[in-house]
Write an enzyme that holds these catalytic residues in place. Structure first.
Site, short mmCIF file in Angstrom:
data_model
loop_
_atom_site.label_atom_id
_atom_site.label_comp_id
_atom_site.label_asym_id
_atom_site.label_seq_id
_atom_site.Cartn_x
_atom_site.Cartn_y
_atom_site.Cartn_z
N CYS A 1 48.57 42.22 42.03
CA CYS A 1 49.78 42.80 41.44
C CYS A 1 49.36 43.51 40.16
CB CYS A 1 50.83 41.71 41.17
SG CYS A 1 50.63 40.85 39.60
N ARG B 1 44.94 31.93 23.58
CA ARG B 1 44.37 31.38 24.82
C ARG B 1 42.87 31.10 24.68
NH1 ARG B 1 47.34 32.65 29.41
NH2 ARG B 1 49.56 32.64 28.95
N ARG C 1 44.58 24.64 34.10
CA ARG C 1 43.52 25.51 33.56
C ARG C 1 42.88 24.80 32.37
NH1 ARG C 1 45.90 31.20 32.01
NH2 ARG C 1 45.99 31.58 34.25
N CYS D 1 41.37 38.77 41.55
CA CYS D 1 42.21 37.69 41.02
C CYS D 1 42.58 36.72 42.13
CB CYS D 1 43.47 38.28 40.40
SG CYS D 1 44.62 38.87 41.64
N LYS E 1 45.14 36.82 23.08
CA LYS E 1 43.78 36.61 23.58
C LYS E 1 42.73 37.16 22.61
CE LYS E 1 45.21 36.48 28.39
NZ LYS E 1 45.11 37.05 29.74
N CYS F 1 44.97 40.57 36.31
CA CYS F 1 44.16 39.41 35.91
C CYS F 1 42.67 39.61 36.16
CB CYS F 1 44.65 38.17 36.64
SG CYS F 1 46.35 37.75 36.21
N CYS G 1 49.61 32.18 43.59
CA CYS G 1 50.20 32.94 42.47
C CYS G 1 51.61 33.40 42.82
CB CYS G 1 49.32 34.15 42.13
SG CYS G 1 50.09 35.11 40.81
N LYS H 1 51.56 35.50 25.12
CA LYS H 1 50.16 35.05 25.06
C LYS H 1 49.36 35.91 24.09
CE LYS H 1 49.87 36.07 29.55
NZ LYS H 1 49.40 36.36 30.92
FE1 SRM Z 1 46.48 36.18 34.59
C1 SRM Z 1 49.75 35.55 35.04
C2 SRM Z 1 45.76 34.04 36.99
C3 SRM Z 1 43.29 36.30 33.58
C4 SRM Z 1 47.14 39.07 32.80
N1 SRM Z 1 47.62 34.98 35.73
C5 SRM Z 1 48.97 34.86 35.71
C6 SRM Z 1 49.41 33.69 36.60
C7 SRM Z 1 49.49 32.46 35.75
C8 SRM Z 1 50.68 33.92 37.43
C9 SRM Z 1 52.00 33.49 36.86
O1 SRM Z 1 52.33 33.83 35.70
O2 SRM Z 1 52.75 32.86 37.60
C10 SRM Z 1 48.20 33.63 37.59
C11 SRM Z 1 47.93 32.29 38.26
C12 SRM Z 1 47.30 32.54 39.62
C13 SRM Z 1 46.86 31.30 40.29
O3 SRM Z 1 47.45 30.95 41.33
O4 SRM Z 1 45.91 30.69 39.85
C14 SRM Z 1 47.11 34.22 36.72
N2 SRM Z 1 44.87 35.24 35.10
C15 SRM Z 1 44.73 34.47 36.19
C16 SRM Z 1 43.29 34.14 36.48
C17 SRM Z 1 43.05 32.78 37.09
C18 SRM Z 1 42.73 35.26 37.37
C19 SRM Z 1 41.40 35.00 38.03
O5 SRM Z 1 41.36 35.29 39.22
O6 SRM Z 1 40.45 34.58 37.40
C20 SRM Z 1 42.71 34.33 35.06
C21 SRM Z 1 42.78 33.09 34.23
C22 SRM Z 1 42.26 33.33 32.86
C23 SRM Z 1 42.06 32.10 32.02
O7 SRM Z 1 41.20 31.30 32.38
O8 SRM Z 1 42.72 31.99 30.99
C24 SRM Z 1 43.68 35.36 34.51
N3 SRM Z 1 45.42 37.40 33.34
C25 SRM Z 1 44.08 37.34 33.15
C26 SRM Z 1 43.60 38.52 32.50
C27 SRM Z 1 42.15 38.85 32.20
C28 SRM Z 1 41.73 38.47 30.81
O9 SRM Z 1 42.46 37.79 30.10
O10 SRM Z 1 40.66 38.90 30.42
C29 SRM Z 1 44.70 39.33 32.29
C30 SRM Z 1 44.69 40.75 31.69
C31 SRM Z 1 44.57 40.75 30.21
C32 SRM Z 1 45.91 40.58 29.60
O11 SRM Z 1 46.26 39.49 29.19
O12 SRM Z 1 46.67 41.59 29.57
C33 SRM Z 1 45.84 38.60 32.81
N4 SRM Z 1 48.18 37.15 33.95
C34 SRM Z 1 48.23 38.34 33.29
C35 SRM Z 1 49.60 38.77 33.17
C36 SRM Z 1 50.10 40.06 32.48
C37 SRM Z 1 50.30 39.80 31.03
C38 SRM Z 1 51.02 40.89 30.32
O13 SRM Z 1 50.95 40.93 29.09
O14 SRM Z 1 51.70 41.72 30.93
C39 SRM Z 1 50.38 37.78 33.81
C40 SRM Z 1 51.91 37.77 33.96
C41 SRM Z 1 52.60 37.26 32.77
O15 SRM Z 1 52.02 36.75 31.81
O16 SRM Z 1 53.83 37.38 32.77
C42 SRM Z 1 49.47 36.79 34.29
FE1 SF4 Z 2 48.69 36.81 40.29
FE2 SF4 Z 2 48.97 39.35 39.73
FE3 SF4 Z 2 47.39 37.85 38.24
FE4 SF4 Z 2 46.65 38.45 40.66
S1 SF4 Z 2 46.96 39.95 39.01
S2 SF4 Z 2 46.56 36.40 39.77
S3 SF4 Z 2 48.54 38.51 41.75
S4 SF4 Z 2 49.56 37.63 38.39
#
Ligand code: SRM
Ligand code: SF4
Length: 573
Positions: free
Chosen positions: A476, A140, A71, A431, A204, A480, A437, A202
């Site tokens: 899930c 981030r 990323r 997402c 943000k 995201c 993922c 993390k």
């Molecule tokens: Fe996310 C984890 C993809 C934005 C909340 N996110 C992941 C992971 C890395 C899975 C993992 O931990 O193994 C995913 C990788 C998927 C893949 O195969 O590429 C993933 N997140 C993404 C992306 C690529 C989604 C997309 O389709 O665009 C976004 C990348 C953002 C970036 O460029 O930095 C992405 N993730 C977000 C957002 C939206 C935002 O930030 O505005 C959220 C919700 C806001 C937040 O942070 O709460 C988000 N991602 C999560 C979470 C839940 C975090 C939590 O506090 O509970 C996880 C799981 C974790 O961290 O344990 C996670």
């Molecule tokens: Fe993966 Fe869940 Fe984030 Fe979708 S919402 S990219 S399934 S961690």
């Protein structure tokens, strides 16, 4: 075998070096050690495996098809044409031949195997980009309103995303040693801001420019909302704290939350207040339960008033009362727009293209988007901007170049999503989910087009083709695609099963509410049909679907164990 905790791994990682250098050259496996898989996140990469191939490889007694996602750190989401071409080359030479625009306005590259990872990272660095802190327990990618040509204020504020990102970059030189062969540091660096164990989770930050909330500012740990003075100049920012989407099915104490606005700061106070938020979270955040470790839980456990008082004490000043602001919507405006005169860039144009879940690839169905964008990057004299809705802006186009860009866009079918048959489809986001993922419970990106096709006849039947309805899908509950802020959302629960959430707004200010649990596509369509029919028949002029569902009592606010389900409007905290 029990694994060490992430806290222990961070502490023992020698400022994020771990044994990455050794692990990368170990040819006996495509994987890294458990510890290094945690450490590499701080370098902007995740170890993944192709989940489509898991069962077959297990049957063949092979290790999973390990690969890495990378990323990019791109505060504000800006890329030059040469950076675009470099990323395209890297994805083609080392990755899965696709670029993926994320919901935090940057790129992910997927499918890079371990022995190619260092070359890919070096090429990214050579293009003037890096991946530092794009993942991991640190600040981030900082979001900035995507469109600096919209107003003079956008242009002034854009800079802030970059400055905040630079300010919160860890001091560790590990990245340069591991990936760029810089000689090892003689003494281990101090991390004055983060400390030895970095943050509990993390963190943000986003910067929004009303009336457009295209960064979904209330989904961030710290949201900054730009406020103008009477001359249209930047007066400062309202500060919102405690937003985050992550949740878990069946665990009520793990919930999504919108940020609450706690006050106003002048531009010279921004770094101090953000630092105060980061260090309060560093010191008070939960370092035992990672599911309870985001800033939102620190705020809800200690109380917003106490957290604000601590932030003020550390920043050395009191927040002023929040100033009035108003958001109209949180989407992108597709098509051509000319720069506002106040930007000083009048005469330049930009074109916003809707992308299919942000994926830029040469799709087998005859949409050569990667090739098309390569052609455009080859002739374009401006730059590119990514949006937090996974879309793309071809920015800074001279009037005389518009026709050429239009011709290439049409030739490579880059406008297919802009011409999607419904307004809902044009703005929908999803997402990544399967196959990369590790946390996906259901399909998302790969299922979105199929679901939209099923929904289209319903929208058509009720005369809602051109009615904007905010739809988001996640594989899930981690959220995201920020699904909990959508008017209609599907949140994956199991293969082919989703929770249907209804009633968010179109400004990113109101959480939606669970409506159906563990539903199939048929259940979801059957539930939506009568609601869309009622909406079409009974809505008030200009009333949006989510607002209609609330007015008519179809949904009430969700009962998450937090009082913050609606972000305040007009500065009313
Ligand atoms: Fe996310 C984890 C993809 C934005 C909340 N996110 C992941 C992971 C890395 C899975 C993992 O931990 O193994 C995913 C990788 C998927 C893949 O195969 O590429 C993933 N997140 C993404 C992306 C690529 C989604 C997309 O389709 O665009 C976004 C990348 C953002 C970036 O460029 O930095 C992405 N993730 C977000 C957002 C939206 C935002 O930030 O505005 C959220 C919700 C806001 C937040 O942070 O709460 C988000 N991602 C999560 C979470 C839940 C975090 C939590 O506090 O509970 C996880 C799981 C974790 O961290 O344990 C996670
Ligand atoms: Fe993966 Fe869940 Fe984030 Fe979708 S919402 S990219 S399934 S961690």
């Amino acid at each position: 075998m029990s694994h060490p905790s992430v806290e222990k791994i961070k502490l023992e990682s020698r400022r994020l070096r771990g044994t990455l250098a050794e692990g990368l050259v170990d040819a006996s496996t495509g994987s890294l050690s458990f510890e290094d898989q945690r450490t590499i996140k701080f370098h902007g990469s995740y170890q993944q495996d192709d989940r489509d191939l898991r069962d077959e490889r297990r049957r063949q007694k092979l290790e999973p098809a390990h690969q890495f996602m990378v990323r990019i750190r791109a505060p504000g989401g800006v890329f030059s044409t040469s950076q675009w071409l470099a990323l395209d080359r890297i994805a083609t030479a080392h990755g899965s031949h696709s670029l993926r625009v994320t919901t935090r306005q940057t790129f992910q590259l997927h499918g890079i195997i371990k022995r190619e990872l260092k070359a890919a990272m070096q090429a990214i660095h050579a293009s003037g980009l890096d991946t530092i802190s794009a993942c991991g327990d640190v600040n981030r990618n900082v979001l900035g309103a995507s469109n600096p040509l919209l107003s003079g204020l956008h242009a002034q504020v854009h800079d802030w995303a970059q400055r905040l990102s630079a300010h919160f970059k860890p001091k560790s030189q590990a990245y340069y040693e591991v990936w760029l062969d810089q000689p090892p540091a003689e003494t281990i660096e101090d991390e004055p801001l983060y400390g030895d164990a970095y943050l509990p989770r993390k963190f943000k930050i986003a910067v929004a420019v009303p009336p457009l909330n295209d960064v979904d500012v209330f989904a961030n740990d710290v949201g900054l909302i730009a406020i103008v003075d009477e001359r249209g100049h930047l007066a400062g920012f309202n500060v919102a704290i405690g937003g985050s989407m992550g949740a878990s099915h069946g665990i009520p104490s793990h919930y999504p939350r919108v940020a609450n606005v706690i006050g106003f700061v002048t531009p010279d106070q921004v770094f101090a207040i953000c630092e105060a938020a980061v260090t309060v979270q560093r010191d008070l955040g939960d370092r035992v339960d990672r599911k309870h470790a985001r800033f939102k839980y620190t705020i809800d456990d200690h109380g917003s008033a106490k957290i604000q008082a601590l932030m003020e004490e550390r920043a050395g000043f009191k927040l002023q009362p929040a100033r009035p602001y108003h958001f109209d919507h949180n989407g992108d405006r597709f098509g051509w727009v000319e720069a506002e005169a106040s930007t000083g860039k009048a005469g330049l144009w930009h074109l916003t293209l809707s992308l299919p879940s942000g994926r830029i690839a040469d799709f087998p169905d005859g949409r050569p988007l990667l090739t098309g964008m390569r052609e455009i990057a080859g002739i374009h004299k401006g730059h590119f901007r990514m949006t937090c809705n996974q879309n793309l802006i071809i920015a800074g186009v001279m009037p005389e170049d518009r026709a050429l860009i239009d011709a290439l866009v049409a030739q490579y079918r880059l406008d297919r999503e802009n011409k999607a048959p419904t307004a809902l489809a044009r703005a929908a986001i999803s997402c990544v989910a399967l196959p990369t993922c590790a946390l996906a419970m259901a399909e998302s990106e790969r299922y979105l087009p199929g679901f939209l096709k099923q929904l289209e006849p319903l929208l058509d039947k009720h005369g809602l083709r051109e009615t904007p309805i905010l739809f988001r899908m996640s594989g899930c509950p981690n959220g995201c695609s920020r699904p909990y802020l959508a008017e209609i959302a599907l949140v994956g629960k199991a293969p082919g099963r989703y929770n249907l959430m209804l009633g968010g707004d179109h400004r990113g200010q109101r959480m939606n509410t669970p409506y159906l649990d563990n539903a199939t596509e048929a259940d979801i369509l059957a539930a939506l049909d009568p609601l869309l029919a009622r909406y079409a028949a009974e809505r008030q002029p200009g009333e949006r679907f989510g607002d209609f569902l609330h007015r008519t009592g179809v949904v009430a606010l969700p009962s998450y164990p937090t009082h913050v389900r609606v972000a305040p409007d007009e500065g009313a905290a």
